[in-house]
Scaffold this motif. Structure first.
Motif, PDB file in Angstrom:
ATOM      1  N   CYS A 337       0.833  -1.192   0.000  1.00 14.92           N
ATOM      2  CA  CYS A 337       0.000   0.000   0.000  1.00 14.92           C
ATOM      3  C   CYS A 337       0.866   1.238   0.000  1.00 14.92           C
ATOM      4  CB  CYS A 337      -0.931   0.026   1.214  1.00 14.92           C
ATOM      5  SG  CYS A 337      -2.216  -1.224   1.129  1.00 14.92           S
ATOM      6  N   ALA A 338       0.676   2.090  -0.980  1.00 16.59           N
ATOM      7  CA  ALA A 338       1.347   3.381  -1.014  1.00 16.59           C
ATOM      8  C   ALA A 338       0.298   4.465  -0.842  1.00 16.59           C
ATOM      9  CB  ALA A 338       2.093   3.568  -2.335  1.00 16.59           C
ATOM     10  N   PRO A 339       0.444   5.369   0.100  1.00 13.29           N
ATOM     11  CA  PRO A 339      -0.586   6.374   0.346  1.00 13.29           C
ATOM     12  C   PRO A 339      -0.641   7.417  -0.763  1.00 13.29           C
ATOM     13  CG  PRO A 339       1.329   6.812   1.698  1.00 13.29           C
ATOM     14  CD  PRO A 339       1.588   5.511   1.001  1.00 13.29           C
ATOM     15  N   ARG A 340      -1.837   7.923  -1.026  1.00 11.97           N
ATOM     16  CA  ARG A 340      -2.017   8.970  -2.020  1.00 11.97           C
ATOM     17  C   ARG A 340      -2.750  10.132  -1.378  1.00 11.97           C
ATOM     18  NH1 ARG A 340      -5.947  10.555  -5.653  1.00 11.97           N
ATOM     19  NH2 ARG A 340      -7.333   8.911  -4.977  1.00 11.97           N
ATOM     20  N   PRO A 341      -2.160  11.305  -1.346  1.00 10.77           N
ATOM     21  CA  PRO A 341      -2.842  12.433  -0.716  1.00 10.77           C
ATOM     22  C   PRO A 341      -4.049  12.878  -1.527  1.00 10.77           C
ATOM     23  CG  PRO A 341      -0.835  13.160  -1.807  1.00 10.77           C
ATOM     24  CD  PRO A 341      -0.851  11.660  -1.877  1.00 10.77           C
ATOM     25  N   SER A 342      -5.078  13.371  -0.833  1.00 17.44           N
ATOM     26  CA  SER A 342      -6.286  13.809  -1.514  1.00 17.44           C
ATOM     27  C   SER A 342      -6.094  15.200  -2.099  1.00 17.44           C
ATOM     28  CB  SER A 342      -7.458  13.809  -0.530  1.00 17.44           C
ATOM     29  OG  SER A 342      -7.203  14.733   0.506  1.00 17.44           O
ATOM     30  N   ARG A 343      -6.990  15.547  -3.037  1.00 21.46           N
ATOM     31  CA  ARG A 343      -6.934  16.850  -3.676  1.00 21.46           C
ATOM     32  C   ARG A 343      -7.333  17.932  -2.678  1.00 21.46           C
ATOM     33  NH1 ARG A 343     -10.798  15.968  -7.043  1.00 21.46           N
ATOM     34  NH2 ARG A 343     -12.292  17.358  -6.081  1.00 21.46           N
ATOM     35  N   GLU A 344      -6.677  19.107  -2.784  1.00 17.21           N
ATOM     36  CA  GLU A 344      -6.930  20.176  -1.840  1.00 17.21           C
ATOM     37  C   GLU A 344      -7.287  21.461  -2.578  1.00 17.21           C
ATOM     38  OE1 GLU A 344      -3.524  20.642   0.600  1.00 17.21           O
ATOM     39  OE2 GLU A 344      -3.694  18.682   1.566  1.00 17.21           O
ATOM     40  N   HIS A 345      -7.858  22.397  -1.823  1.00 17.77           N
ATOM     41  CA  HIS A 345      -8.143  23.729  -2.351  1.00 17.77           C
ATOM     42  C   HIS A 345      -6.868  24.556  -2.298  1.00 17.77           C
ATOM     43  CE1 HIS A 345      -9.808  27.748  -2.771  1.00 17.77           C
ATOM     44  NE2 HIS A 345     -10.949  27.203  -3.171  1.00 17.77           N
ATOM     45  N   HIS A 346      -6.541  25.235  -3.410  1.00 25.54           N
ATOM     46  CA  HIS A 346      -5.313  26.026  -3.488  1.00 25.54           C
ATOM     47  C   HIS A 346      -5.597  27.394  -4.072  1.00 25.54           C
ATOM     48  CE1 HIS A 346      -2.207  23.126  -2.318  1.00 25.54           C
ATOM     49  NE2 HIS A 346      -2.873  22.205  -3.001  1.00 25.54           N
ATOM     50  N   LEU A 347      -4.761  28.358  -3.693  1.00 28.14           N
ATOM     51  CA  LEU A 347      -4.723  29.638  -4.380  1.00 28.14           C
ATOM     52  C   LEU A 347      -3.952  29.455  -5.682  1.00 28.14           C
ATOM     53  CD1 LEU A 347      -3.846  32.036  -1.427  1.00 28.14           C
ATOM     54  CD2 LEU A 347      -6.098  31.596  -2.406  1.00 28.14           C
ATOM     55  N   ILE A 348      -4.249  30.299  -6.663  1.00 32.52           N
ATOM     56  CA  ILE A 348      -3.530  30.220  -7.937  1.00 32.52           C
ATOM     57  C   ILE A 348      -2.044  30.473  -7.727  1.00 32.52           C
ATOM     58  CG2 ILE A 348      -3.251  31.393 -10.167  1.00 32.52           C
ATOM     59  CD1 ILE A 348      -6.284  31.718 -10.239  1.00 32.52           C
ATOM     60  N   SER A 349      -1.700  31.303  -6.775  1.00 30.49           N
ATOM     61  CA  SER A 349      -0.291  31.599  -6.509  1.00 30.49           C
ATOM     62  C   SER A 349       0.461  30.383  -5.986  1.00 30.49           C
ATOM     63  CB  SER A 349      -0.173  32.738  -5.491  1.00 30.49           C
ATOM     64  OG  SER A 349      -0.796  32.382  -4.262  1.00 30.49           O
ATOM     65  N   GLU A 350      -0.257  29.350  -5.503  1.00 30.07           N
ATOM     66  CA  GLU A 350       0.397  28.204  -4.873  1.00 30.07           C
ATOM     67  C   GLU A 350       0.624  27.033  -5.826  1.00 30.07           C
ATOM     68  OE1 GLU A 350      -1.683  28.794  -0.470  1.00 30.07           O
ATOM     69  OE2 GLU A 350      -2.495  27.331  -1.886  1.00 30.07           O
ATOM     70  N   VAL A 351      -0.103  26.976  -6.936  1.00 31.67           N
ATOM     71  CA  VAL A 351      -0.131  25.744  -7.714  1.00 31.67           C
ATOM     72  C   VAL A 351       1.067  25.652  -8.655  1.00 31.67           C
ATOM     73  CG1 VAL A 351      -2.612  25.521  -7.585  1.00 31.67           C
ATOM     74  CG2 VAL A 351      -1.625  26.810  -9.463  1.00 31.67           C
ATOM     75  N   THR A 355       1.956  20.051  -7.740  1.00 28.81           N
ATOM     76  CA  THR A 355       0.932  20.095  -6.703  1.00 28.81           C
ATOM     77  C   THR A 355       0.294  18.715  -6.572  1.00 28.81           C
ATOM     78  OG1 THR A 355       0.469  22.440  -7.072  1.00 28.81           O
ATOM     79  CG2 THR A 355      -1.255  21.141  -6.009  1.00 28.81           C
ATOM     80  N   SER A 356       0.237  18.201  -5.362  1.00 26.59           N
ATOM     81  CA  SER A 356      -0.255  16.851  -5.147  1.00 26.59           C
ATOM     82  C   SER A 356      -1.780  16.869  -4.974  1.00 26.59           C
ATOM     83  CB  SER A 356       0.394  16.276  -3.885  1.00 26.59           C
ATOM     84  OG  SER A 356       0.020  14.943  -3.692  1.00 26.59           O
ATOM     85  N   PRO A 357      -2.473  15.872  -5.577  1.00 31.00           N
ATOM     86  CA  PRO A 357      -1.924  14.774  -6.371  1.00 31.00           C
ATOM     87  C   PRO A 357      -1.932  15.089  -7.870  1.00 31.00           C
ATOM     88  CG  PRO A 357      -4.207  14.330  -5.861  1.00 31.00           C
ATOM     89  CD  PRO A 357      -3.881  15.676  -5.260  1.00 31.00           C
ATOM     90  N   GLN A 358      -0.830  14.858  -8.522  1.00 34.04           N
ATOM     91  CA  GLN A 358      -0.690  14.928  -9.977  1.00 34.04           C
ATOM     92  C   GLN A 358      -1.047  16.286 -10.553  1.00 34.04           C
ATOM     93  OE1 GLN A 358      -2.719  11.657 -11.934  1.00 34.04           O
ATOM     94  NE2 GLN A 358      -2.759  10.498 -10.060  1.00 34.04           N
ATOM     95  N   GLY A 359      -0.914  17.347  -9.785  1.00 34.22           N
ATOM     96  CA  GLY A 359      -1.221  18.681 -10.271  1.00 34.22           C
ATOM     97  C   GLY A 359      -2.681  19.063 -10.181  1.00 34.22           C
ATOM     98  N   TYR A 360      -3.538  18.218  -9.600  1.00 37.33           N
ATOM     99  CA  TYR A 360      -4.961  18.524  -9.477  1.00 37.33           C
ATOM    100  C   TYR A 360      -5.216  19.393  -8.249  1.00 37.33           C
ATOM    101  CZ  TYR A 360      -6.080  15.081 -13.065  1.00 37.33           C
ATOM    102  OH  TYR A 360      -6.173  14.406 -14.249  1.00 37.33           O
ATOM    103  N   PHE A 361      -6.194  20.281  -8.359  1.00 35.49           N
ATOM    104  CA  PHE A 361      -6.524  21.159  -7.242  1.00 35.49           C
ATOM    105  C   PHE A 361      -7.931  21.720  -7.423  1.00 35.49           C
ATOM    106  CE2 PHE A 361      -5.076  23.910 -10.565  1.00 35.49           C
ATOM    107  CZ  PHE A 361      -5.696  25.137 -10.379  1.00 35.49           C
ATOM    108  N   ASP A 362      -8.499  22.228  -6.338  1.00 31.25           N
ATOM    109  CA  ASP A 362      -9.758  22.965  -6.363  1.00 31.25           C
ATOM    110  C   ASP A 362      -9.450  24.449  -6.222  1.00 31.25           C
ATOM    111  OD1 ASP A 362     -10.853  20.455  -6.342  1.00 31.25           O
ATOM    112  OD2 ASP A 362     -11.467  20.526  -4.242  1.00 31.25           O
ATOM    113  N   CYS A 363     -10.296  25.307  -6.767  1.00 31.06           N
ATOM    114  CA  CYS A 363     -10.062  26.749  -6.652  1.00 31.06           C
ATOM    115  C   CYS A 363     -11.382  27.505  -6.655  1.00 31.06           C
ATOM    116  CB  CYS A 363      -9.151  27.261  -7.766  1.00 31.06           C
ATOM    117  SG  CYS A 363      -9.797  27.003  -9.442  1.00 31.06           S
ATOM    118  N   THR A 364     -11.366  28.690  -6.099  1.00 33.93           N
ATOM    119  CA  THR A 364     -12.498  29.616  -6.105  1.00 33.93           C
ATOM    120  C   THR A 364     -12.038  30.876  -6.815  1.00 33.93           C
ATOM    121  OG1 THR A 364     -13.297  28.710  -4.016  1.00 33.93           O
ATOM    122  CG2 THR A 364     -14.163  30.862  -4.691  1.00 33.93           C
TER     123      THR A 364
END
Length: 813
Positions: A337-351, A355-364
């Motif tokens: 088992c290898a852990p996979r971090p869940s997608r997170e909300h990010h600011l555009i300045s942070e991405v 960005t884990s996982p695989q460059g995916y993120f949520d944004c407002t």
């Protein structure tokens, strides 16, 4: 002898220190050598062997580890392969001789080697993406670069068809072909829509890390068929499967899967043992069928490549590669088992692409501009008022210099492209499951494939959303001077009478008088706020809607993206117009307005104070016209008045004449006002009805309709019309011929805020303050009803021996 810290040497699955980590199984191929828990051979070799030979081996091992670390670091820095979501159904190809969890290290390892191993382990754990453990290989690791293990994934057939490496598969690829070794599978199952489905996980040489004997990735394919289970790929673990015309899908958290559709997928299985393509077991199913009940094209799921073709050669190489992996050092395949971090909300300045996982993120974000492309993905430009230095600053004409560095480009692929028509500049949206990409100039941009869970945000309903509140605060600071070069330009709200040559752009609240979409110029809209401006002129042709409005009418030319909104404008409705400018040109009589660009500049007004102020100016104008003896009623031709009405049409009547008429069906035109309406609250003005049995149910049991197949939304809206003599009739505004609700499809008004706001904006010029009067009932307030007189056209009919009336159209006086 020195003491050995066994925990520093024991290979363990890496753990990501985050409360948002999910544990999912990842298939990892590890050498038998690293799972051998016996250290007896080392213990029996004697202290002299450990003191001399082990030190030399240590130096060789450290050099080899350094080369591997450098290769892995270079791969990460260059934006190499990303680890996709591992699949939980991965299974072992052979049972290990010992459980993977029981792993021991040889005792009596010198302390300097422990330091080297510890630093390597620390480097791995500090990575921002979850990876499986890296194990040190035996002295013949160089075989990886020679023979079957050096195979490169991907091939092109003689006919030019490409089979791409698994690690090159990405969202938005379109149809693609792939060949892989099956590492897990599930038996066929039926979906809720009664389709048959079978799921496979496959790998190829691209799924292995460079210079490390570990498979870190597999690709899941979901195959569907409607009729015959025999048409699903017939492959088991260890077989090689060739799949043509797959498409990609991202689902819940950004995991990338393949989809084989029932009328597109073609496949064939290659047997590793016999080294031949296996004939499918069709049983009683046909080899092919003509789709669309015999009117479509002939389709067969079975692909039949030649044994002398490149597909067969490639499958043979892939079989050698897979057997070499299993045979190397008597290795075994295990599942860890290898852990996979869940997608997170990010600011555009942070991405970043890392960005884990695989460059995916949520944004407002706030929508700034949209572009619908006919030959590629639609594009939306957004901002969250943070700056990412790796983006390309916008130089477009719609973007102010102050905002240019804050702009983030988003490409809208597949289903996400449908959102573009609903997105308007100035709106706020929550966009989940976006992905950071990098273009050929190394500029970052976003990519969105799904529309699932994307949501337009409202400052009232979503005011408690922390990310949304933070965005509004950043925007406020930007407008107050926190931008790159100071605050953006802001325009004042003006009355038309206050606009002169010194006023540039301004906002105003107006009533639409007339819309001319078929003008010889661009589409035209005529508006007024009932104030006088000497620079304005009357329309070239006299019109009933212009009576008494001398130099009070503004002609506005709609250009660019504003043209598409002309159909939404309703005469008699109140709108707020942004960024308007009155223009004077040589040779053109009078000033006129112009609106262009894609920003939403004409907005229906729901603010009660704005509407009330406009109505007060309208009443003041009427009093002025009455005082000056100016008629604001259209003149009725005397010849027309002398003509007897036909049974089908009666014009210029009073409500008393309408009620007394014995001709039915008939059509009447008269002057009245809306004295009341039903239902009490406008958010209840629609209902669901089963169109099959015409019952007001959401799901109709009698016709076995539990999926809303027949259930549709309908309006239920009645007006009580009253004239100056106090005569009243009740008319329905729900008939299909009613122009008042034209272009407003019925919807769930309690859930769909946009639909409700559109209905209120459409009705407000007709019902006046009656909505506020109804709201006052709940507060035990008795407010006086104020609604405008209008010219109504209604039709009559007989139903159940009673006469009914339906509204056809209404127009302001």
């Amino acid at each position: 002898m020195p003491t050995t810290n066994h925990s520093s040497k024991s290979p363990q699955p890496e753990t990501v220190a985050s409360h948002q980590v999910r544990e999912e199984p990842m298939p990892i191929i590890a050498s038998h050598q690293h799972l051998n828990s016996s250290a007896a051979g080392v213990a029996q070799s004697g202290a002299q062997f450990i003191e001399t030979e082990l030190t030399k081996a240590q130096r060789r091992r450290r050099k080899k580890q350094g080369r591997k670390s450098a290769a892995l670091e270079a791969r990460t820095a260059s934006g190499g392969h990303e680890m996709a979501a591992p699949q939980a159904e991965a299974v072992a190809l052979r049972a290990p001789s010992l459980p993977p969890a029981v792993v021991q290290s040889p005792p009596q390892v010198p302390s300097n080697e422990r330091t080297s191993s510890g630093s390597e382990q620390a480097s791995s754990s500090s990575s921002n993406r979850a990876t499986p453990i890296t194990v040190t290989m035996s002295s013949n690791d160089h075989v990886r670069d020679h023979g079957p293990l050096a195979m490169k994934a991907g091939m092109t057939t003689q006919g030019g068809d490409k089979f791409i490496p698994i690690r090159k598969i990405e969202s938005g690829l379109g149809f693609f072909n792939v060949i892989g070794v099956v590492t897990s599978t599930k038996p066929p199952t039926q979906t809720r829509s009664q389709d048959w489905c079978r799921i496979f996980s496959i790998v190829d040489p691209s799924c292995m890390e460079d210079d490390v004997h570990i498979v870190t990735y597999n690709f899941t394919v979901n195959c569907f068929q409607k009729k015959h289970t025999e048409w699903l790929p017939q492959a088991e673990v260890g077989d090689i499967v060739l799949l043509r015309r797959l498409k990609t899908s991202t689902y819940r958290g950004g995991s990338l899967n393949g989809i084989g559709y029932w009328d597109k997928l073609r496949w064939v299985t290659y047997d590793i043992q016999t080294r031949r393509f296996r004939d499918p077991d069709r049983k009683d199913s046909p080899h092919s069928e003509t789709l669309d009940d015999g009117f479509g094209y002939s389709y067969s799921p079975y692909y039949e490549p030649s044994m002398q073709g490149k597909e067969a050669d490639y499958c043979a190489q892939l079989a050698d590669w897979w057997q070499a992996i299993q045979a190397k050092e008597q290795g075994i395949t295990v599942v860890q088992c290898a852990p996979r971090p869940s997608r997170e909300h990010h600011l555009i300045s942070e991405v970043t692409p890392d960005t884990s996982p695989q460059g995916y993120f949520d944004c407002t974000v706030e929508i700034l501009h949209s572009y619908e492309n006919t030959s590629g993905p639609h594009t939306v430009y957004v901002t969250d008022y943070t700056v990412n230095p790796q983006t390309n600053a916008s130089q477009a004409s719609w973007c102010s210099p102050e905002l240019s560095t804050y702009v983030f480009k988003m490409e809208m692929w597949d289903d996400a492209g449908l959102l573009v028509k609903r997105m308007h500049p100035g709106e706020f949206w929550f966009l989940p499951n976006a992905r950071v990409m990098m273009d050929s100039y190394l500029h970052l941009y976003g990519k969105l494939v799904e529309k699932h869970k994307s949501k337009k945000l409202d400052e009232v309903e979503n005011g408690e959303n922390l990310h949304f509140r933070a965005l509004l605060e950043r925007k406020k600071k930007f407008e107050q001077g926190g931008g790159a070069s100071g605050p953006p330009v802001r325009f004042d709200i003006k009355l038309i009478e206050d606009v002169d040559g010194e006023v540039g752009f301004f906002h105003c609240t107006v009533e639409v008088l007339h819309v001319d979409p078929a003008s010889t110029e661009e589409p035209l809209v005529y508006v007024t706020d009932y104030t006088f401006n000497p620079d304005l002129v009357n329309p070239a042709e006299p019109a009933p809607w212009a009576l008494g409005l001398d130099r009070r009418i503004v002609k506005i030319v709609l250009e660019g993206g504003q043209k598409g909104r002309v159909g939404d404008l309703q005469p008699g409705a109140t709108y707020r117009i942004k960024n308007l400018r009155l223009i004077k040109r040589t040779g053109v009589k009078g000033a006129f307005g112009r609106l262009g660009g894609d920003e939403r500049l004409i907005i229906a007004v729901n603010d009660k104070e704005e509407v009330q102020a406009l109505l007060q100016r309208k009443e003041k104008w009427k009093l002025e016209m009455k005082r000056d003896g100016v008629s604001i009623e259209p003149v009725v031709n005397s010849t027309a008045k002398s003509c007897l009405p036909t049974p089908e049409t009666s014009e210029g009547h009073t409500l008393q004449q309408v009620i007394a008429s014995t001709v039915c069906p008939n059509t009447f035109t008269f002057v009245a006002r809306v004295a009341d309406f039903y239902p009490l609250y406008l958010n209840e003005a629609t209902y669901l009805r089963c169109t099959n049995l015409r019952r007001p149910w959401k799901c109709c049991v009698d016709c076995d309709n539990m999926l809303d197949t027949h259930c549709k939304w309908f309006y239920k809206l009645l007006f009580m019309l009253e004239d100056d003599e106090g005569n009243r009739i009740t008319v329905s505004a729900c008939n299909e011929e009613c122009k008042l609700l034209s272009g407003l499809p019925p919807a769930d008004l309690e859930v769909d805020k946009d639909a409700f706001d559109g209905l209120v904006a459409r009705l407000q010029p007709v019902i006046g303050n009656l909505q506020e009067v109804h709201d006052g009932y709940a507060k035990q307030k008795d407010l006086p009803a104020v609604s405008p007189k209008m010219r109504f056209t209604v039709e009559s009919w007989i139903a159940n021996d009673n006469r009914g009336y339906g509204l056809l159209e209404c127009a302001p006086l």
